[in-house]
Write an enzyme that holds these catalytic residues in place. Sequence first.
Site, PDB file in Angstrom:
ATOM      1  N   ASP A  15       0.832  -1.208   0.000  1.00 48.38           N
ATOM      2  CA  ASP A  15       0.000   0.000   0.000  1.00 48.38           C
ATOM      3  C   ASP A  15       0.867   1.259   0.000  1.00 48.38           C
ATOM      4  OD1 ASP A  15      -2.437   1.284  -0.055  1.00 48.38           O
ATOM      5  OD2 ASP A  15      -2.743   1.207   2.112  1.00 48.38           O
ATOM      6  N   TRP A  20       2.949   7.965  -2.467  1.00 51.31           N
ATOM      7  CA  TRP A  20       4.336   8.117  -2.920  1.00 51.31           C
ATOM      8  C   TRP A  20       4.369   9.057  -4.129  1.00 51.31           C
ATOM      9  CZ3 TRP A  20       7.189   7.270  -7.327  1.00 51.31           C
ATOM     10  CH2 TRP A  20       8.577   7.122  -7.189  1.00 51.31           C
ATOM     11  N   HIS A  32       2.452   3.505  -9.072  1.00 54.75           N
ATOM     12  CA  HIS A  32       2.274   2.071  -9.336  1.00 54.75           C
ATOM     13  C   HIS A  32       3.491   1.505 -10.068  1.00 54.75           C
ATOM     14  CE1 HIS A  32      -1.653   2.329  -7.693  1.00 54.75           C
ATOM     15  NE2 HIS A  32      -2.205   3.006  -8.693  1.00 54.75           N
ATOM     16  N   ASN A  63     -10.938  -2.641  -5.708  1.00 50.63           N
ATOM     17  CA  ASN A  63     -10.157  -1.652  -6.470  1.00 50.63           C
ATOM     18  C   ASN A  63     -10.781  -1.305  -7.828  1.00 50.63           C
ATOM     19  OD1 ASN A  63      -6.945  -2.839  -5.180  1.00 50.63           O
ATOM     20  ND2 ASN A  63      -8.121  -1.058  -4.531  1.00 50.63           N
TER      21      ASN A  63
HETATM   22  C1  IPE Z   1      -1.587   0.446  -3.460  1.00 43.06           C
HETATM   23  O1  IPE Z   1      -1.401   1.807  -3.541  1.00 43.06           O
HETATM   24  C2  IPE Z   1      -1.794  -0.180  -4.826  1.00 43.06           C
HETATM   25  C3  IPE Z   1      -3.164  -0.661  -5.082  1.00 43.06           C
HETATM   26  C4  IPE Z   1      -4.142  -0.684  -4.215  1.00 43.06           C
HETATM   27  C5  IPE Z   1      -3.430  -1.177  -6.408  1.00 43.06           C
HETATM   28  P1  IPE Z   1      -2.575   2.853  -3.404  1.00 43.06           P
HETATM   29  O2  IPE Z   1      -2.950   3.344  -4.773  1.00 43.06           O
HETATM   30  O3  IPE Z   1      -3.686   2.293  -2.592  1.00 43.06           O
HETATM   31  O4  IPE Z   1      -1.860   4.029  -2.627  1.00 43.06           O
HETATM   32  P2  IPE Z   1      -2.453   4.899  -1.426  1.00 43.06           P
HETATM   33  O5  IPE Z   1      -2.789   3.926  -0.321  1.00 43.06           O
HETATM   34  O6  IPE Z   1      -3.670   5.601  -1.949  1.00 43.06           O
HETATM   35  O7  IPE Z   1      -1.343   5.824  -1.084  1.00 43.06           O
HETATM   36  C1  IPE Z   2      -5.422  -2.791  -0.363  1.00 39.04           C
HETATM   37  O1  IPE Z   2      -5.104  -1.455  -0.520  1.00 39.04           O
HETATM   38  C2  IPE Z   2      -5.412  -3.475  -1.700  1.00 39.04           C
HETATM   39  C3  IPE Z   2      -4.105  -3.669  -2.303  1.00 39.04           C
HETATM   40  C4  IPE Z   2      -2.968  -3.387  -1.768  1.00 39.04           C
HETATM   41  C5  IPE Z   2      -4.126  -4.243  -3.626  1.00 39.04           C
HETATM   42  P1  IPE Z   2      -6.227  -0.323  -0.666  1.00 39.04           P
HETATM   43  O2  IPE Z   2      -5.508   0.952  -0.764  1.00 39.04           O
HETATM   44  O3  IPE Z   2      -7.163  -0.674  -1.767  1.00 39.04           O
HETATM   45  O4  IPE Z   2      -7.000  -0.480   0.711  1.00 39.04           O
HETATM   46  P2  IPE Z   2      -7.877   0.591   1.513  1.00 39.04           P
HETATM   47  O5  IPE Z   2      -8.896   1.121   0.543  1.00 39.04           O
HETATM   48  O6  IPE Z   2      -6.940   1.657   1.964  1.00 39.04           O
HETATM   49  O7  IPE Z   2      -8.451  -0.180   2.657  1.00 39.04           O
HETATM   50 MG    MG Z   3      -4.110   2.327  -0.578  1.00 36.84          MG
END
Ligand code: IPE
Ligand code: IPE
Ligand code: MG
Length: 240
Positions: A15, A20, A32, A63
Amino acid sequence: MSQLPPPEHIAIIMDGNSRWARERLLPRVMGHKAGIEAIRRAAEAANQRGIRVLTLYAFSTENWSRPKDEVDALMSLFSETIRREVDELARRGIELRFSGRIHELSPALQDQMRQASERTRVSSRAILNIAINYGGRIEIVDAVRELAGEGADLTQLDEARLAAHLYTRGLPDPDLVIRTAGEMRLSNFLLWQAAYSEFHCTPTLWPDFGEADFDEALAAYQRRVRRFGARPEEISNRGR
Ligand code: IPE
Ligand code: IPE
Ligand code: MG
């Protein structure tokens, strides 16, 4: 005090990619992309340290509710990454597996995933399991549906039989679940399998996660006492 043996299976909730990118005033997809580099580092670290199974949470069933351009970019990245990495994984004896509702992904991506799994299964020393379109609740529902479809007597269902129908069938439960970016929740990850996993949370954002973070998580894990519900003095076999 004695230490736990290293974990056999580590699962990571990767996460913080978007945070970042935001910190660098970059578009989210760059976060990503940087996350993919962190996957390479983590897979390498796990391999060097003899971790047999590494499960990475790449995309949850929730997602899909993100903006379409972000979802599309993630799917393209998955496809590109599989294409680029499959030879190297096969060479190193790392079997690629996927856990999730695979049938809902694009047919092209599904084909690629199937081929990559078959290709890397040959000399499997370790397993890199990617949780993609994965949701812990729907996984349990899907398992029960599959059992019902096979005509199983659900009044006689037991834990082992259900576990054998989860997306993660054949894999041991994770000993350690790591979550990056400071959040302390499971977000629908391995709800069944993580029943007795040790949890480690780090503020490091996923794209910054490296060998030192990996070792910190391992060391934290090895200092734990796993009780599995027993009295501490009755635990003869710590760890597994
Ligand atoms: C995790 O990074 C990747 C996925 C969930 C695909 P995020 O896109 O959730 O990054 P934050 O948590 O919003 O910073
Ligand atoms: C969890 O991250 C899913 C992945 C890392 C793929 P999210 O960013 O989607 O989770 P929430 O929404 O913060 O709980
Ligand atoms: Mg996230």
